[in-house]
Design an enzyme around this catalytic site. Structure first.
Site: not given
Length: 821
Positions: A28, A74, A118
């Site tokens: 990570r 993931h 968006y």
């Protein structure tokens, strides 16, 4: 009955925590040294590769990419993945962006990106270099989290991304912090390593000059940078870039063009505005953020006469425009976190490239040999095409045809099948020539691939060629300027001339600094020039001359001391009101500055003499007052209804003269006052009569041929030899110093003077007069003195001070001093 064996809880917890720690470190927070990527970034890029979302394709919705990443590789929250994706598309976060984003991806002001539904993304052209040849068995793959797919354990990147874009992350028990660097410099260092494998870190530092932040600015090289590159840990100073511009209507402006890496511009502007309002940064009249898509532009308009270098120094000192970047070059090497220096970081990348090139070459060799094997069969078949066709026509089934071809021409199974699959158009002469050309070309490739695998020099040359191509295609000029000189803060006092100045402080607390040159000397009895414009209910309390580099010790009526340098007092014109002292000092309710003392140093053999309104005196070593807290410190302990009126700097052989409002004075040796601590109240200096108060303290050297100038409320003054004041014991009632009458008014103060001195007097109607002391003849103690300044109406002398003019004093003495009537 069988019992379950017990478990040592301590060992189990140690094991579990260790596994968790390694998971966080490797899976990570800490990047891999080879591709410089954390798992989330690697998975984002691989998911886009699988989607075919390259730089030359139409961008896809960010939500589509995020969905693929969390669904396939993931198993974490979509917010974490989208945040990582957004950062890869921010030009102010990445030195060379890996994501080409369309839409709102946030700003350097801290604005967040638009929702993922968006925005649209695709890989940048540089990101393609991370994934090139990934389909040629160049890297190992591993199962994804649910064993349904495979993902690469590392990308076969050509880009030294660990140093190029840097990284930061906090794991369990460790953290990493690596700044971005310039791709061209990294490529030059790699090329040097190819030629000189035994090179040192210092050799590589000739190519890698220092960090190259996307936001530009300055980086100061030195021991901190050397430590970072040699040991993996070190700290470098980073500064924003400022310019000085001339305004159209005169005056100057400071323009901030570049800011330190990872600094929020909006927060910086707010910090500067706060410091300007708090007078920490003085001389700024206006602050504007004129930044746009073309770049950063923060404008600070300066007051006329302000020194830009002083404001710039304050910006660097008090704001994040100057900050430190701490290197901590930790990366995962062979599934273990390791602290790296510059050479080891580049070495591990080179080893990765070497392995990728070898594995790619083996793959290409294998494919080329397989293709050449087929072409060899086709070539033989075309040379014997009539027999091959007859053999095939004579066979009843394809397997029989394959078997007869293998027997007749010694073809392999693959070659025989290729001949059977061959289309009739390949029988043309043109196609025949193409097969021969392809076969010859493949033989050359096979020879080249074998040379790479067998000859180390050829392998190095291949790596060298790739690095050079990467530099030629993607390298950009350095954005951050490297300053080779060691960083030393600008000393404000080196920028401010140690000129003589006048400090004025009004009773209502307005203070200012004015150049002494604005006051021209006049003859005694003159009308004076216009001075400080105070309010109708305000008068000047302190009026003293000093120089810009001296300390101002501001003592309040409650016995507290605050410390400033003279140049820290805001400058104003002769008639300006000044700034309120509350903007400079943390004063309590009903507390005001009673006296101001100027000193240059706090020597142990020097003392401060404290005098209170009720006649108490105290002597303390100046060294006790060298350091002052932000809230001030207790300078003297005061008794009930008493106030501090003045503080004087004295030495052991001094004599003290206390003067009172009713015209009395006492002279006693300083030896009568033993040294005391800061918080003590002191001892009695003079026994006062009635409502009389002490108004001044004059300190003269023992045996000095000095005079005392006493000034009255109505503008009268007298100069008397110190020898006319007989020496008494401390605590006496004193002798007559000034004959006070309604015409003269009470005594407001006294000071030691000489013929070479000048006096500056301020009146309550804001007139200032400067006269030579030599114009006032010496007279006896019990006199009223002469008129020093003519005043209109009910005006009175508000304050006065002495100026040592030496040889430059204007000569001239009146023939006769006329006593006051």
């Amino acid at each position: 009955m069988e019992t379950t064996p017990g478990v040592d809880i301590e060992k189990e917890l140690r094991k579990a925590y260790l596994e968790y720690s390694l998971s966080v470190i490797i899976g990570r927070a800490i990047p891999d040294v080879r591709d410089g990527l954390k798992p989330v970034h690697r998975r984002i890029m691989f998911a886009q590769h699988e989607l075919g979302n390259g730089y030359n394709r139409t961008p896809k919705k960010s939500a589509r990419v995020v969905g693929d990443v969390i669904g396939k590789y993931h198993p974490h929250g979509d917010t974490a993945v989208y945040d990582a994706l957004v950062r890869m598309a921010q030009e102010f976060s990445m030195r060379d962006m890996l994501i080409d984003g369309q839409g709102n991806f946030g700003s350097i002001d801290g604005d967040s990106a638009a929702a993922m539904r968006y925005t649209e993304v695709r890989m940048s052209r540089l990101a393609g270099e991370f994934l090139e040849d990934i389909d040629k068995e160049t890297v190992a793959f591993r199962p994804n989290y649910d064993n349904t797919l495979e993902e690469p354990s590392v990308l076969p990147t050509k880009v030294p991304n660990l140093l190029l874009n840097g990284t930061s992350g906090i794991a369990v028990g460790m953290a990493t912090n690596i700044p971005p660097h310039n791709l061209g410099e990294l490529c030059d260092a790699l090329l040097h390593m190819v030629e000189e494998p035994e090179c040192t870190v210092h050799d590589l530092m000739d190519f890698v000059k220092g960090p190259d932040f996307p936001t530009g600015g300055f980086v100061f090289s030195g021991k901190g940078l050397e430590d970072a590159y040699t040991t993996g840990r070190g700290s470098v100073k980073v500064r924003g870039k400022l310019e000085i511009e001339q305004r159209k209507k005169g005056g100057e402006s400071i323009v901030i063009r570049e800011i330190p890496y990872a600094l929020n511009k909006s927060s910086l502007v707010e910090k500067i505005a706060f410091l300007v309002n708090e007078r920490k940064i003085d001389g700024v009249t206006d602050l504007r953020d004129e930044s746009d898509r073309r770049g950063i532009r923060i404008v600070l308009d300066l007051k006329r006469g302000s020194i830009p270098d002083i404001v710039i120094n304050s910006l660097y000192k008090y704001t994040p425009l100057e900050t430190s970047f701490a290197y901590n070059m930790i990366a995962v090497v062979g599934n273990r976190p390791q602290l790296l220096n510059l050479k080891s970081a580049l070495f591990h990348f080179m080893e990765h490239r070497r392995e990728v090139v070898i594995r790619r070459t083996r793959y290409d060799l294998k494919k080329s040999e397989a293709r050449a094997h087929i072409l060899e069969g086709l070539r033989i078949a075309l040379d014997n095409i009539d027999e091959v066709v007859a053999l095939i026509r004579a066979s009843k089934t394809p397997p029989e045809a394959k078997e007869r071809l293998m027997t007749r021409f010694s073809f392999s199974d693959v070659q025989a099948q290729a001949i059977l699959d061959m289309r009739l158009q390949r029988l043309t002469n043109l196609e025949h020539e193409k097969i021969l050309e392809e076969y010859a070309e493949l033989l050359k490739k096979i020879e080249f691939f074998k040379s790479i695998l067998e000859n180390e020099d050829v392998l190095r040359n291949e790596i060298r060629k790739e690095i050079q191509e990467l530099k030629d295609t993607f390298a950009t000029p350095r954005r951050t300027t490297i300053e080779m000189d060691a960083l030393t803060g600008i000393d404000i006092e080196d920028l401010i001339p140690d000129d003589d100045v006048v400090i004025t402080l009004s009773r209502r607390g307005y203070i200012k600094r004015t150049s002494l040159d604005v006051y021209q000397q006049q003859r005694r009895g003159g009308k004076g020039i216009a001075g400080l414009q105070t309010g109708e209910d305000d008068v000047i309390q302190d009026f003293l001359t000093t120089s810009n580099h001296q300390y101002l010790l501001l003592f309040t009526n409650r016995g507290r001391m605050h410390q400033l340098k003279a140049h820290q007092i805001p400058e104003g014109s002769r008639t300006a009101k000044g700034a309120h002292i509350a903007n400079l000092l943390p004063l309590e309710k009903d507390e005001f500055v009673a006296t101001v003392l100027t000193v240059r140093e706090f020597a142990e053999d020097k003392y401060f003499l404290f005098v209170t309104k009720k006649g108490m005196v105290k002597r303390s070593s100046a060294s006790l007052y060298a350091r002052s807290r932000k809230s001030g410190l207790i300078a003297v302990g005061l008794r009930e209804e008493d106030e501090l009126i003045t503080v004087r700097e004295i030495s052991d052989d001094a004599h003290i003269v206390l003067t009172t409002a009713d015209g009395l004075a006492i002279r006693f040796p300083l030896k009568d006052v033993r040294p005391m601590g800061r918080g003590t109240s002191g001892v009695k200096g003079i026994a006062l009569r009635g409502n009389d108060n002490v108004v001044a303290c004059v300190v003269v050297a023992e045996g000095a041929d000095a005079s005392i100038m006493s000034i009255s409320h109505k503008g009268y003054g007298k100069r008397t030899k110190i020898e006319l004041y007989r020496l008494q014991s401390r605590g006496g009632k004193g002798v007559i110093n000034f004959k006070t009458t309604p015409k003269t008014g009470q005594v407001i103060g006294a000071l030691e003077v000489s013929d070479s001195d000048a006096l500056i007097l301020l009146t309550s109607d804001n007139k200032i007069i400067r006269i030579s002391v030599g114009e006032v003849n010496e007279i006896g103690r019990a006199t009223q003195g002469v008129r020093l300044v003519s005043m209109d109406g009910n005006a009175f002398v508000a304050a006065f001070d002495r100026i040592d003019e030496g040889a430059n004093a204007e000569e001239g003495k009146i023939e006769e001093d006329t006593p006051a009537e």
